[in-house]
Design a protein around this motif. Structure first.
Motif, mmCIF file in Angstrom:
data_model
loop_
_atom_site.group_PDB
_atom_site.id
_atom_site.type_symbol
_atom_site.label_atom_id
_atom_site.label_comp_id
_atom_site.label_asym_id
_atom_site.label_seq_id
_atom_site.Cartn_x
_atom_site.Cartn_y
_atom_site.Cartn_z
ATOM 1 N N ASP A 113 0.792 -1.233 0.000
ATOM 2 C CA ASP A 113 0.000 0.000 0.000
ATOM 3 C C ASP A 113 0.820 1.276 0.000
ATOM 4 O OD1 ASP A 113 0.934 0.135 2.581
ATOM 5 O OD2 ASP A 113 -1.035 0.041 3.543
ATOM 6 N N SER A 114 2.147 1.161 0.016
ATOM 7 C CA SER A 114 2.996 2.350 -0.068
ATOM 8 C C SER A 114 4.370 1.948 -0.576
ATOM 9 C CB SER A 114 3.132 3.042 1.295
ATOM 10 O OG SER A 114 3.908 2.251 2.186
ATOM 11 N N VAL A 115 5.120 2.918 -1.061
ATOM 12 C CA VAL A 115 6.490 2.651 -1.510
ATOM 13 C C VAL A 115 7.334 2.141 -0.351
ATOM 14 C CG1 VAL A 115 8.596 3.721 -2.415
ATOM 15 C CG2 VAL A 115 6.367 4.350 -3.367
ATOM 16 N N HIS A 116 7.165 2.748 0.817
ATOM 17 C CA HIS A 116 7.933 2.322 1.987
ATOM 18 C C HIS A 116 7.616 0.878 2.365
ATOM 19 C CE1 HIS A 116 9.865 2.351 5.922
ATOM 20 N NE2 HIS A 116 8.726 1.899 6.423
ATOM 21 N N ALA A 117 6.332 0.519 2.336
ATOM 22 C CA ALA A 117 5.930 -0.824 2.757
ATOM 23 C C ALA A 117 6.515 -1.891 1.837
ATOM 24 C CB ALA A 117 4.412 -0.932 2.797
ATOM 25 N N ILE A 118 6.402 -1.688 0.520
ATOM 26 C CA ILE A 118 6.894 -2.715 -0.395
ATOM 27 C C ILE A 118 8.419 -2.750 -0.411
ATOM 28 C CG2 ILE A 118 6.988 -1.366 -2.547
ATOM 29 C CD1 ILE A 118 5.553 -3.881 -3.816
ATOM 30 N N THR A 171 0.867 -3.544 -8.622
ATOM 31 C CA THR A 171 0.505 -2.137 -8.425
ATOM 32 C C THR A 171 1.548 -1.281 -9.143
ATOM 33 O OG1 THR A 171 1.858 -1.763 -6.451
ATOM 34 C CG2 THR A 171 -0.313 -2.792 -6.121
ATOM 35 N N PRO A 172 1.346 0.037 -9.205
ATOM 36 C CA PRO A 172 2.388 0.894 -9.780
ATOM 37 C C PRO A 172 3.724 0.767 -9.041
ATOM 38 C CG PRO A 172 0.328 2.095 -9.614
ATOM 39 C CD PRO A 172 0.108 0.799 -8.898
ATOM 40 N N ARG A 173 3.668 0.264 -7.796
ATOM 41 C CA ARG A 173 4.905 0.116 -7.012
ATOM 42 C C ARG A 173 5.611 -1.211 -7.296
ATOM 43 N NH1 ARG A 173 1.098 2.856 -4.446
ATOM 44 N NH2 ARG A 173 -0.040 0.999 -3.779
#
Length: 224
Positions: free
Chosen positions: A104-109, A135-137
């Motif tokens: 759900d976020s760049v940091h999380a992935i 996802t986009p990430r």
């Protein structure tokens, strides 16, 4: 519930004698989902197999759609790492089930990918189940991001199978055994490597269906 079912499945006869699986055990870093351990009564012999397992006849290689082997030179440059050992025994493998929160976020992935890549460099085998669409990430799924930490070898998901399950063999050379899947397809039997080329087969569909069968009817209606 699926994590618990996978753990029970491993402990009910899939793992060899002297090995056991635990859920969400802290091993000196972020918490994985399922950890496979070896009893702390000595390491297996380098030329043999795990205690209680006869390996006179080599087991055939896993049959996944994609097999990716890391560049040896790059692996050698990155291999100077400390092996993490669990207080109850040697960590052999980890099963990680990717959750929506991991994406759900760049940091999380980024945190997930760095954790898993570090475990692989520490000599710990992995099985990463990513049942979520890219996802986009992670436009090519989590495997592409993890493998990019190991080598520059590219990976592209097939358009009709956008979900990924990947087994990572830590030694002697880092190798990824990848099975792209799609919603509606039965989950494959995946290898869970324990030591070198030795692995056990983990039938993911059985544990998933067992989990689904005990969900409350209201939750089933929400999902379907």
């Amino acid at each position: 519930r699926w994590i618990a079912s996978i753990m029970d499945q491993l402990n009910a006869g899939i793992l060899p004698e002297g090995c056991f699986a635990m859920a969400e055990q802290v091993i000196g870093g972020p918490e994985p989902n399922v950890v496979t351990l070896k009893s702390a009564d000595g390491l297996p012999p380098a030329s043999g197999g795990l205690r209680g397992i006869a390996l006179a006849e080599p087991k055939s290689k896993p049959a996944t759609s994609v097999v990716m082997t890391a560049d040896v030179d790059r692996y050698a440059r990155k291999a100077n790492r400390i092996v993490v050992r669990h207080e109850l025994g040697q960590v052999l493998a980890i099963v990680e089930l990717v959750s929506p929160g991991n994406k759900d976020s760049v940091h999380a992935i980024r945190s997930l990918v760095e954790k898993l890549a570090q475990l692989l460099f520490d000599g710990i085998n992995l099985l990463v189940v990513d049942p979520l669409p890219p996802t986009p990430r992670d436009p090519q799924g989590t495997h592409a991001l993890i493998w990019n930490e190991v080598t520059d070898q590219p990976f592209e998901l097939p358009a009709d199978r956008p979900l990924t399950i990947a087994a990572y063999q830590a030694e002697p050379i880092k190798t990824a055994w990848v099975e792209p899947i799609a919603v509606g397809s039965p989950l494959p039997v995946m290898p869970l490597f324990l030591q070198g080329d030795f692995y056990v087969d983990l039938p993911l569909e059985a544990s998933y269906q067992e989990t689904w069968s005990v969900l409350p009817a209201e939750l089933k209606r929400l999902i379907t």
